[in-house]
Design a protein around this motif. Structure first.
Motif, PDB file in Angstrom:
ATOM      1  N   UNK A  84       1.812  14.834   1.418  1.00 15.07           N
ATOM      2  CA  UNK A  84       0.799  13.787   1.388  1.00 15.07           C
ATOM      3  C   UNK A  84       0.002  13.817   2.685  1.00 15.07           C
ATOM      4  N   UNK A  85      -1.316  13.776   2.568  1.00 14.90           N
ATOM      5  CA  UNK A  85      -2.204  13.815   3.725  1.00 14.90           C
ATOM      6  C   UNK A  85      -2.561  12.387   4.133  1.00 14.90           C
ATOM      7  N   UNK A  86      -2.570  12.138   5.427  1.00 20.39           N
ATOM      8  CA  UNK A  86      -3.038  10.858   5.965  1.00 20.39           C
ATOM      9  C   UNK A  86      -4.103  11.132   7.003  1.00 20.39           C
ATOM     10  N   UNK A  87      -5.271  10.504   6.809  1.00 18.39           N
ATOM     11  CA  UNK A  87      -6.382  10.637   7.750  1.00 18.39           C
ATOM     12  C   UNK A  87      -6.624   9.270   8.379  1.00 18.39           C
ATOM     13  N   UNK A  88      -6.860   9.263   9.689  1.00 15.52           N
ATOM     14  CA  UNK A  88      -6.965   8.026  10.448  1.00 15.52           C
ATOM     15  C   UNK A  88      -8.376   7.870  11.004  1.00 15.52           C
ATOM     16  N   UNK A  98     -12.032  -1.802  11.180  1.00 20.17           N
ATOM     17  CA  UNK A  98     -11.861  -1.333  12.548  1.00 20.17           C
ATOM     18  C   UNK A  98     -10.867  -0.172  12.587  1.00 20.17           C
ATOM     19  N   UNK A  99      -9.830  -0.268  11.767  1.00 23.74           N
ATOM     20  CA  UNK A  99      -8.859   0.815  11.672  1.00 23.74           C
ATOM     21  C   UNK A  99      -8.529   1.040  10.202  1.00 23.74           C
ATOM     22  N   UNK A 100      -8.231   2.276   9.856  1.00 29.02           N
ATOM     23  CA  UNK A 100      -7.918   2.607   8.475  1.00 29.02           C
ATOM     24  C   UNK A 100      -7.076   3.873   8.431  1.00 29.02           C
ATOM     25  N   UNK A 101      -6.125   3.882   7.528  1.00 31.32           N
ATOM     26  CA  UNK A 101      -5.383   5.096   7.208  1.00 31.32           C
ATOM     27  C   UNK A 101      -5.598   5.393   5.736  1.00 31.32           C
ATOM     28  N   UNK A 102      -6.070   6.594   5.450  1.00 32.62           N
ATOM     29  CA  UNK A 102      -6.385   6.990   4.081  1.00 32.62           C
ATOM     30  C   UNK A 102      -5.354   8.018   3.646  1.00 32.62           C
ATOM     31  N   UNK A 103      -4.488   7.624   2.712  1.00 33.23           N
ATOM     32  CA  UNK A 103      -3.431   8.504   2.207  1.00 33.23           C
ATOM     33  C   UNK A 103      -3.894   9.148   0.910  1.00 33.23           C
ATOM     34  N   UNK A 104      -3.692  10.441   0.798  1.00 29.22           N
ATOM     35  CA  UNK A 104      -4.184  11.163  -0.380  1.00 29.22           C
ATOM     36  C   UNK A 104      -3.302  12.350  -0.689  1.00 29.22           C
ATOM     37  N   UNK A 105      -3.521  12.897  -1.865  1.00 28.76           N
ATOM     38  CA  UNK A 105      -2.751  14.043  -2.325  1.00 28.76           C
ATOM     39  C   UNK A 105      -3.663  14.947  -3.132  1.00 28.76           C
ATOM     40  N   UNK A 146      -5.004  -0.817   5.279  1.00 28.83           N
ATOM     41  CA  UNK A 146      -5.890  -1.577   6.158  1.00 28.83           C
ATOM     42  C   UNK A 146      -5.200  -2.776   6.803  1.00 28.83           C
ATOM     43  N   UNK A 147      -3.898  -2.938   6.540  1.00 28.82           N
ATOM     44  CA  UNK A 147      -3.185  -4.094   7.087  1.00 28.82           C
ATOM     45  C   UNK A 147      -2.258  -3.655   8.209  1.00 28.82           C
ATOM     46  N   UNK A 148      -1.190  -2.927   7.857  1.00 27.78           N
ATOM     47  CA  UNK A 148      -0.137  -2.622   8.830  1.00 27.78           C
ATOM     48  C   UNK A 148       0.274  -1.153   8.750  1.00 27.78           C
ATOM     49  N   UNK A 205     -10.948   2.467  22.549  1.00 31.08           N
ATOM     50  CA  UNK A 205     -12.390   2.333  22.713  1.00 31.08           C
ATOM     51  C   UNK A 205     -13.014   1.564  21.551  1.00 31.08           C
ATOM     52  N   UNK A 206     -12.524   1.813  20.330  1.00 28.09           N
ATOM     53  CA  UNK A 206     -13.047   1.095  19.173  1.00 28.09           C
ATOM     54  C   UNK A 206     -12.739  -0.394  19.272  1.00 28.09           C
ATOM     55  N   UNK A 207     -11.539  -0.719  19.720  1.00 35.72           N
ATOM     56  CA  UNK A 207     -11.160  -2.128  19.895  1.00 35.72           C
ATOM     57  C   UNK A 207     -12.025  -2.772  20.971  1.00 35.72           C
TER      58      UNK A 207
END
Length: 282
Positions: free
Chosen positions: A172-176, A230-237, A251-253, A270-272
């Motif tokens: 599984x790929x996770x992009x941040x 502001x922050x996101x993790x996108x999980x994909x396959x 988008x939560x935790x 820096x984004x924060x």
């Protein structure tokens, strides 16, 4: 800059202290940690991030009540975004906006009839079922052909998906993404014979350069949102056709795996900082 990160209870069964250590390293003395169930007065903070509210799925009624009570506080991501992302039915909402997702059925009260209906659609294949409000693969089951509805999730609102062969073949790929910009990516693999990639089940991860089409999917996901996170993790396959499909949008935790970021989290900091400054100037 005064930052609050909401945490689980101190005795939460999954170790969250390593993640907290990453945030201390990135933000230094600017960050305070508050237990999400009873965080006290949050009005003193410039930004509140629920990055460690692991376990909110155990008490979704309290979580929902807190989201209502926190109205007007400077949350990242925004409270409407957190509420929307709480239930994994957001997947079908994103599909309606043109995002490619893992084939998904939603059962409002999971029963044998729902299982039969899913098998009629997906074929006589292994299915993965998971609660629409969940975390850490809790309540997630792998159902082989002929398996019944598990008693612990019977009559609950559930997602039903076919087991994707790529989970064991590739991972599984996770992009941040921080402030809409790509930061880093990892590939998570389950332990031999398992389908869950979480560390507590023996899953492992490595830093990778993400394939171009995985970035295309992530961009389509973020573009489909009503508010930029502001922050996101996108999980994909990867699907059978080689194209990527969204598994989850965190988008939560999400664990952000900052140890795998080339800059060790500097982009996140820096984004924060930019977000806080923008809100103050506005």
């Amino acid at each position: 800059m005064r930052l609050a990160i909401l945490t689980p209870a101190l005795d939460y069964y999954v170790n969250w202290h390593a993640d907290a250590g990453d945030y201390r390293r990135v933000f230094g003395e600017a960050v305070s940690f508050r237990e999400w169930r009873d965080p006290g007065n949050l009005k003193e903070f410039d930004l509140i991030m629920p990055l460690l509210v692991w376990g909110y799925q155990h008490d979704p009624v309290l979580w929902d009540a807190h989201l209502a009570a926190w109205r007007g506080l400077p949350f990242a991501n925004t409270l409407p975004t957190l509420r929307w992302n709480t239930r994994k039915t957001y997947l079908v909402a994103l599909e309606s906006r043109g995002v490619a997702i893992v084939p998904t059925r939603v059962a409002s009260s999971f029963s044998d009839q729902d299982l039969e209906s899913a098998r009629a659609i997906f074929g006589d294949v292994a299915l993965v079922v998971k609660p629409t409000i969940s975390g850490g693969a809790e309540g997630t089951h792998l159902l082989r052909p002929g398996d019944p509805v598990p008693t612990d999730v019977a009559l609950r609102e559930m997602l039903i998906q076919p087991l994707m062969s790529a989970i064991s073949e590739e991972g599984e790929f996770s992009l941040f993404y921080f402030g809409g910009e790509f930061s880093h990516a990892i590939l998570k693999r389950p332990a031999a014979g398992d389908f869950r990639v979480q560390e507590q089940f023996g899953g492992t991860e490595i830093q990778i350069e993400p394939p171009l089409n995985s970035q295309h999917l992530a961009n389509s996901v973020l573009s489909a949102l009503h508010e930029p996170p502001l922050y996101a993790r996108v999980d994909m396959i990867r699907g059978a056709d080689g194209e990527f499909q969204l598994m989850e949008l965190e988008l939560i935790e999400p664990s952000l795996f900052l140890r795998h970021a080339p800059d060790r989290g500097a982009m996140f900091a820096q984004a924060v900082q930019h977000h806080v400054e923008k809100n103050h100037s506005g």
